[in-house]
Scaffold this active site. Structure first.
Site, short mmCIF file in Angstrom:
data_model
loop_
_atom_site.label_atom_id
_atom_site.label_comp_id
_atom_site.label_asym_id
_atom_site.label_seq_id
_atom_site.Cartn_x
_atom_site.Cartn_y
_atom_site.Cartn_z
N SER A 86 0.86 -1.17 0.00
CA SER A 86 0.00 0.00 0.00
C SER A 86 0.90 1.23 0.00
O SER A 86 2.12 1.08 -0.15
CB SER A 86 -0.88 -0.04 1.25
OG SER A 86 -1.89 0.93 1.17
N ARG A 335 0.85 -3.88 -7.05
CA ARG A 335 -0.46 -4.41 -6.66
C ARG A 335 -1.53 -3.59 -7.37
O ARG A 335 -1.40 -2.37 -7.49
CB ARG A 335 -0.60 -4.25 -5.13
CG ARG A 335 -1.88 -4.79 -4.54
CD ARG A 335 -1.81 -6.29 -4.38
NE ARG A 335 -3.01 -6.79 -3.72
CZ ARG A 335 -4.08 -7.23 -4.37
NH1 ARG A 335 -4.14 -7.21 -5.69
NH2 ARG A 335 -5.13 -7.69 -3.70
N THR A 371 -7.74 1.89 3.08
CA THR A 371 -7.55 1.13 4.31
C THR A 371 -8.66 1.43 5.32
O THR A 371 -9.19 0.51 5.97
CB THR A 371 -6.19 1.47 4.93
OG1 THR A 371 -5.19 1.24 3.95
CG2 THR A 371 -5.90 0.63 6.14
N CYS A 529 2.96 -6.36 -17.29
CA CYS A 529 3.37 -7.17 -16.13
C CYS A 529 4.65 -6.57 -15.55
O CYS A 529 5.65 -6.46 -16.24
CB CYS A 529 3.61 -8.62 -16.54
SG CYS A 529 4.35 -9.55 -15.16
N CYS A 556 5.96 -14.06 -10.37
CA CYS A 556 4.72 -13.30 -10.19
C CYS A 556 4.65 -12.67 -8.80
O CYS A 556 4.82 -13.36 -7.79
CB CYS A 556 3.54 -14.24 -10.41
SG CYS A 556 1.94 -13.48 -10.09
N CYS A 559 0.17 -9.11 -8.48
CA CYS A 559 -0.48 -7.79 -8.58
C CYS A 559 -1.85 -7.88 -9.23
O CYS A 559 -2.67 -7.01 -9.06
CB CYS A 559 0.42 -6.81 -9.33
SG CYS A 559 0.51 -7.09 -11.11
N CYS A 562 -2.51 -8.76 -15.01
CA CYS A 562 -2.78 -9.55 -16.22
C CYS A 562 -4.23 -10.00 -16.27
O CYS A 562 -4.86 -10.01 -17.33
CB CYS A 562 -1.83 -10.75 -16.31
SG CYS A 562 -1.76 -11.73 -14.82
C1 LIG Z 1 0.12 1.32 -4.60
C2 LIG Z 1 -1.00 1.47 -3.62
C3 LIG Z 1 -1.02 2.55 -2.76
C4 LIG Z 1 -2.04 2.68 -1.85
N1 LIG Z 1 -2.00 3.72 -0.97
C5 LIG Z 1 -2.90 3.80 0.02
C6 LIG Z 1 -2.77 4.77 1.03
O1 LIG Z 1 -1.82 5.56 1.05
N2 LIG Z 1 -3.71 4.81 2.00
C7 LIG Z 1 -4.76 3.92 2.02
O2 LIG Z 1 -5.60 4.00 2.93
N3 LIG Z 1 -4.92 3.00 1.07
C8 LIG Z 1 -4.00 2.90 0.08
N4 LIG Z 1 -4.12 1.92 -0.87
C9 LIG Z 1 -5.29 1.03 -0.84
C10 LIG Z 1 -5.19 0.02 0.29
O3 LIG Z 1 -3.95 -0.63 0.25
C11 LIG Z 1 -6.32 -0.98 0.17
O4 LIG Z 1 -7.54 -0.27 0.14
C12 LIG Z 1 -6.35 -1.97 1.32
O5 LIG Z 1 -5.15 -2.67 1.39
C13 LIG Z 1 -7.52 -2.92 1.16
O6 LIG Z 1 -7.53 -3.84 2.20
P1 LIG Z 1 -8.15 -5.30 1.99
O7 LIG Z 1 -8.03 -5.99 3.29
O8 LIG Z 1 -9.47 -5.20 1.35
O9 LIG Z 1 -7.21 -5.99 0.90
P2 LIG Z 1 -5.64 -6.26 0.90
O10 LIG Z 1 -4.93 -5.28 1.74
O11 LIG Z 1 -5.25 -6.39 -0.52
O12 LIG Z 1 -5.50 -7.67 1.61
C14 LIG Z 1 -5.99 -8.84 1.02
C15 LIG Z 1 -5.26 -10.02 1.61
O13 LIG Z 1 -5.90 -11.21 1.16
C16 LIG Z 1 -4.94 -12.14 0.73
N5 LIG Z 1 -5.57 -13.00 -0.27
C17 LIG Z 1 -6.01 -12.65 -1.50
N6 LIG Z 1 -6.59 -13.71 -2.10
C18 LIG Z 1 -6.49 -14.75 -1.25
C19 LIG Z 1 -6.91 -16.11 -1.31
N7 LIG Z 1 -7.59 -16.59 -2.36
N8 LIG Z 1 -6.62 -16.90 -0.26
C20 LIG Z 1 -5.98 -16.45 0.84
N9 LIG Z 1 -5.57 -15.14 0.94
C21 LIG Z 1 -5.83 -14.31 -0.08
C22 LIG Z 1 -3.81 -11.28 0.18
O14 LIG Z 1 -2.60 -12.00 0.16
C23 LIG Z 1 -3.80 -10.11 1.16
O15 LIG Z 1 -2.98 -10.34 2.25
C24 LIG Z 1 -3.10 1.75 -1.81
C25 LIG Z 1 -3.10 0.65 -2.67
C26 LIG Z 1 -2.04 0.51 -3.57
C27 LIG Z 1 -2.03 -0.69 -4.48
S1 SF4 Z 2 -0.30 -10.98 -11.38
FE1 SF4 Z 2 0.04 -11.07 -13.58
S2 SF4 Z 2 0.79 -9.05 -14.12
FE2 SF4 Z 2 1.03 -9.26 -11.89
S3 SF4 Z 2 3.08 -10.03 -11.56
FE3 SF4 Z 2 1.74 -11.81 -11.68
S4 SF4 Z 2 1.79 -12.41 -13.81
FE4 SF4 Z 2 2.58 -10.31 -13.73
#
Ligand SMILES: Cc1cc2nc3c(=O)[nH]c(=O)nc-3n(C[C@H](O)[C@H](O)[C@H](O)COP(=O)(O)OP(=O)(O)OC[C@H]3O[C@@H](n4cnc5c(N)ncnc54)[C@H](O)[C@@H]3O)c2cc1C
Ligand code: SF4
Length: 587
Positions: A86, A335, A371, A529, A556, A559, A562
């Site tokens: 994040s 991601r 978050t 990718c 991979c 993220c 793809c």
């Molecule tokens: C580059 C970037 C910058 C960001 N900046 C901010 C910020 O500054 N402030 C902010 O508030 N938000 C920010 N966000 C958004 C924030 O990170 C998300 O909104 C937040 O993480 C969502 O929480 P979540 O629990 O829904 O999902 P996630 O945090 O994505 O957690 C999901 C979890 O589920 C696990 N999982 C997925 N599929 C499976 C499966 N099938 N089986 C078992 N485990 C699985 C994953 O491994 C992961 O640990 C940002 C996002 C990105 C990508």
């Molecule tokens: S999820 Fe898809 S795009 Fe992301 S790193 Fe893996 S193969 Fe590449």
């Protein structure tokens, strides 16, 4: 060994050994269910897939409401936080409600308060600072904290375990379990120890069935189980298509004399053209750490664009490069982030469970924050789930959760900014930001928007134009100090997968990459990718003869780009063996 030194047992050479896909249709190896021993099963009140802020908040709230409930979380990362990437500037409103005493806790994971908040518009040489007073109040970061979401998640994990939640890291939710009426009964974790050719290895272990009265899907953006549920129950039939961005991030340790704890900077513009949405973030926190990140909206049209290389180029800007001179890059990751907002949130409740957090699409796009809503949605669903259990219900729809979210703090947060992304998509960066800013002010002052609620239009995969109509793009070679290539970046993401396992990147039709994507788009997977997983290699490179499509699944970083951006929607990302993938530190 410092926490940022990379595990020397994970050799780069072992990560880049290619996996050649066979030409046969539907060719990924599968083990027949008939030859496998039956799965053991365990029963719970609530099964939660995903140990991010949403899943952990749901678990904690359930136990706070009723300590006798049995709650389990499975997480595909080897440890909690391993797959969490994040920014992060975090609005503490969710944490304050979930754990009111967290600020007094010595172990609290957020120590740096936002001290300065700056927005810039970049041209290739200049950075024009936008005065803070023109920005709508909701864009202010005052009162927010800068830190690592991975560390927040580890902290929440400790709190959940202390309340009696069972947490199983290293287990991916691989298969949904359905009852006779089609209701969700729980989830099965993936089998471990299947070889690449589908045979069983000596350490083969059958997955476990985790059966819950309700199953919560907290997989974050573009979850594989969420995708199945959305399609199966038509959860998105009355909403706009979900939109996404790819977020790339590096963690740097900079010269302490240049470090300004709590400084938060965002930029728009260069290196992206006006017709490509996205921007950067630079967050100073803790001990000389700076989170350097870049988001590219996945509705970009030019198939020659590479989000990874745009990020590398961004760091060479005269306003950024001096900060990173002589500094050390500690970690890299990528991601997907949901960007559709209010009008793209699907129906959340299905028979037997619900979507929460980014699986539901609760990111406030202009604030780049999700978050707080992930935590709030976990709490909200927990309250409705606990009430349902109290009434003796199971495996039905949590309709009250469905009805409640739009009236809740989450709905209010998303509604105010619902037109920013569609305006940006339609009018480009300059026009979009201007109109989006006016729209946010109108919502602030009049509680209404002059635009009503704008649609997003096409899904991201449908936005690419043919390569023949696109402007060519060339990227400078990386210098290995400020800018890097993909493989050295994967190396510092600590990514590791057992190579001898079935490829987790399923092609619905293995012919499409070469027959369709290559001639029309130049096979954009090579470029979108960020981890170099997809390559087109030629028998005769000079004459571009004898192309082969190569997948390197072991690189991979999960993220999901793809799965989102492939123009033919031919790639289906499914979880590899539990525990595989990146091992992010302080991301
Ligand atoms: C580059 C970037 C910058 C960001 N900046 C901010 C910020 O500054 N402030 C902010 O508030 N938000 C920010 N966000 C958004 C924030 O990170 C998300 O909104 C937040 O993480 C969502 O929480 P979540 O629990 O829904 O999902 P996630 O945090 O994505 O957690 C999901 C979890 O589920 C696990 N999982 C997925 N599929 C499976 C499966 N099938 N089986 C078992 N485990 C699985 C994953 O491994 C992961 O640990 C940002 C996002 C990105 C990508
Ligand atoms: S999820 Fe898809 S795009 Fe992301 S790193 Fe893996 S193969 Fe590449």
């Amino acid at each position: 060994m410092s926490r940022y030194q990379h595990n020397s047992s994970v050799k780069l050479s072992s990560m880049i050994k290619p996996f050649y896909i066979s030409k046969k249709k539907g060719s990924e190896p599968a083990v027949s269910e008939a030859v496998l021993p039956p799965r053991e099963s365990m029963d719970f009140d609530a099964v939660i897939v995903g140990g991010g802020p949403a899943g952990l908040a749901a678990a904690i709230r359930l136990k706070q409401l009723n300590p006798d409930l049995s709650v389990v979380i499975i997480e595909k990362g080897a440890a909690l936080g391993a797959h969490i990437l994040s920014g992060a500037v975090i609005d503490p409103c969710g944490l304050d409600l979930l754990l009111p005493d967290w600020r007094e806790d010595k172990e609290a994971p957020l120590k740096t308060k936002v001290a300065a908040d700056r927005y810039y518009l970049l041209s290739d040489r200049r950075a024009m600072r936008l005065p803070n007073f023109i920005l709508p109040p909701l864009m202010s970061n005052r009162g927010n904290f800068v830190g690592s979401l991975g560390n927040v998640v580890r902290y929440l994990g400790g709190k959940a375990e202390a309340l009696g939640v069972d947490i199983f890291p290293g287990f991916a939710g691989a298969e949904l379990l359905y009852g006779e009426r089609g209701e969700v009964l729980g989830v099965a974790t993936g089998d471990m120890g299947i070889a690449r050719d589908g045979s069983l290895k000596s350490g083969f272990t059958r997955g476990i069935e985790l059966r819950g009265k309700y199953t919560l899907i907290a997989e974050g953006a573009r979850g594989s189980l969420a995708k199945e549920l959305i399609a199966r129950f038509g959860l998105d039939k009355n909403c706009e298509p979900q939109k996404f961005g790819i977020g790339l991030k590096e963690l740097w340790r900079v010269d302490p004399s240049l470090h300004r704890p709590g400084l938060v900077q965002h930029s728009f513009g260069w290196p992206l053209g006006n017709d490509t949405g996205g921007g950067s973030f630079l967050y100073h926190f803790e001990d000389a750490l700076v989170a350097v990140g870049f988001v590219v909206h996945l509705n970009y049209t030019n198939p020659a664009l590479s989000p990874f290389d745009e990020f590398q180029r961004f760091k060479t800007h005269p306003s950024v490069a001096p900060l990173l001179k002589g500094a050390e890059r500690l970690c890299f990751g990528a991601r997907a982030i949901t960007e559709g907002g209010f009008q793209s949130v699907p129906k959340l409740a299905f028979p037997g469970g619900a979507l929460i957090g980014c699986a539901a699409g609760f990111v406030n796009v202009p604030r780049i924050k999700g978050t707080h809503n992930a935590i709030l949605s976990g709490m909200l669903v927990a309250e409705h789930l606990a009430a349902a259990l109290n009434e003796g219900r199971a495996h039905d729809e949590l309709r009250d959760y469905e009805a409640a979210w739009r009236q809740s703090a989450i709905g209010r947060d998303l509604k105010k900014v619902r037109n920013v992304k569609p305006l940006w998509s339609k009018y480009g960066t300059l026009g979009g930001i201007l109109l989006g800013g006016l729209d946010m002010w109108a919502n602030e002052i009049f509680r209404a928007s002059p635009f009503g609620t704008l649609p997003h239009g096409k899904a991201d995969y449908a936005c690419l134009e043919p390569l023949s109509e696109a402007a060519p793009v060339t990227y400078p070679m990386p210098d290995g100090k400020l800018t890097f290539d993909r493989l050295s970046s994967v190396y510092v993401s600590n990514t590791n997968h057992d190579e001898d396992q079935p490829c987790h990147l399923h092609l619905k039709d293995p012919a499409i990459p070469l027959a369709q994507n290559l001639p029309v788009y130049g096979e954009p997977a090579r470029l979108y990718c960020p981890a170099g997983v997809y390559e087109v290699v030629y028998e005769n490179e000079a004459e571009r003869r004898g192309p082969r499509f190569v997948i390197n699944p072991q690189n991979c970083v999960h993220c999901k780009t793809c799965d989102i951006k492939d123009p033919a929607q031919n790639i289906n990302w499914v979880p590899p063996e539990g525990g595989g993938g990146p091992n992010y530190l302080d991301m």
